[in-house]
Enzyme design. Structure first.
Site, mmCIF file in Angstrom:
data_model
loop_
_atom_site.group_PDB
_atom_site.id
_atom_site.type_symbol
_atom_site.label_atom_id
_atom_site.label_comp_id
_atom_site.label_asym_id
_atom_site.label_seq_id
_atom_site.Cartn_x
_atom_site.Cartn_y
_atom_site.Cartn_z
ATOM 1 C CB SER A 22 -1.017 0.093 1.318
ATOM 2 O OG SER A 22 0.209 0.394 2.500
ATOM 3 N N GLY A 23 0.108 2.113 -0.397
ATOM 4 C CA GLY A 23 1.085 4.215 -0.168
ATOM 5 C C GLY A 23 1.938 3.801 -0.417
ATOM 6 C CG ASP A 65 7.383 -10.183 9.995
ATOM 7 O OD1 ASP A 65 7.971 -9.762 9.874
ATOM 8 O OD2 ASP A 65 6.670 -11.078 11.213
ATOM 9 C CE1 TYR A 158 8.760 6.526 9.994
ATOM 10 C CE2 TYR A 158 8.740 9.085 10.703
ATOM 11 C CZ TYR A 158 8.977 7.375 9.963
ATOM 12 O OH TYR A 158 8.554 7.859 8.555
ATOM 13 C CE LYS A 162 11.457 5.691 9.082
ATOM 14 N NZ LYS A 162 11.309 4.849 7.806
#
Length: 253
Positions: A22-23, A65, A158, A162
């Protein structure tokens, strides 16, 4: 001399894209396939992967996964069955927006496991395959939140992950450059995705994003195509260790 359409021609190349169900990951898979690559699209949601593969003959669905070592090895082995790994797009990611004082350690670890550790393992596996073929390109999907703080949004885990991706990109690029393996990162600003859907749907949050983005709006998925094709393809043959912010000016403020 490489000119014109040759800089985005990926015919004969095999690409692996994680988080492709997705996305932005879905967009990346379609973009690489449209440029001529055979794309192994990886994610956990098989139904969405199969739907994606039905859209383009050059896309192969593969359930994976990325936190499972055996799954990662099987993913790279699948690409090798198709000819070898030429391109890896480490797109799969996770975010949990919690204030640092309230974030369970398990949640912080999960973020690092998915966003950093799994990315490292896949990069190593892909680089081994690429080295045997004389080189290749790894594109890590970082974030502007790895370059600047997320405040007032509480996303320290997050942002830390990153930031680590950006640093790891530099280190791997320098280490693997003699083998012809290029490693770069894209740091998107605010783009529609599963991770940002709630914010972009909220009127006040959407206004905040527009107000703080010099270009006055979130990005459109297709506005990442150029950066991806540059870093993954022959047009970026002398680019390695770099992080390209595609953010409408967010980090230029």
């Amino acid at each position: 001399m490489t000119t014109g359409a040759h800089v985005i021609d990926l015919s004969g190349k095999v690409a692996v894209v994680t988080g492709a169900s997705s996305g932005l990951g879905r967009r990346f898979a379609l973009t690489l396939a449209a440029a001529g690559a055979t794309v192994v699209a990886a994610a956990r949601r098989t139904d969405l992967l199969e739907s994606l593969a039905a859209e383009h003959d050059g896309i192969v669905a593969h359930r994976c996964d990325i936190t499972d070592e055996d799954d990662c090895a099987a993913l790279i082995a699948r690409a090798e069955q198709l000819g070898g790994v030429d391109i890896l797009v480490n797109n799969a990611g996770w975010a949990d927006a919690l204030p640092a004082l309230d974030q369970p350690l398990a949640s912080f670890r999960k973020t690092l496991d998915i966003d950093v550790t799994a990315l490292f393992q896949l990069s190593v596996l892909a680089a081994k395959s690429m080295t045997e073929r004389g080189g290749g390109a790894i594109v890590n999907i970082a974030s502007v939140l790895g370059l600047v703080a997320s405040a007032p949004i509480p996303q320290s885990a997050y942002g830390a992950a990153k930031g680590a991706v950006i640093s790891l990109t530099r280190h791997l690029a320098a280490e693997w450059a003699p083998s012809g393996v290029r490693v770069n990162a894209i740091a998107p600003g605010w783009f529609p995705s599963e991770l940002t859907a709630e914010m972009l749907a909220d009127e006040s949050a959407s206004r905040w994003i527009a107000r703080n983005t010099p270009m006055g709006r979130p990005g459109r998925p297709e506005e990442l195509d150029g950066a991806l094709l540059l870093l993954a393809g022959p047009g970026g043959s002398f680019i390695t260790g770099q992080t390209l912010a595609v953010d409408g000016g967010w980090t230029a403020r």
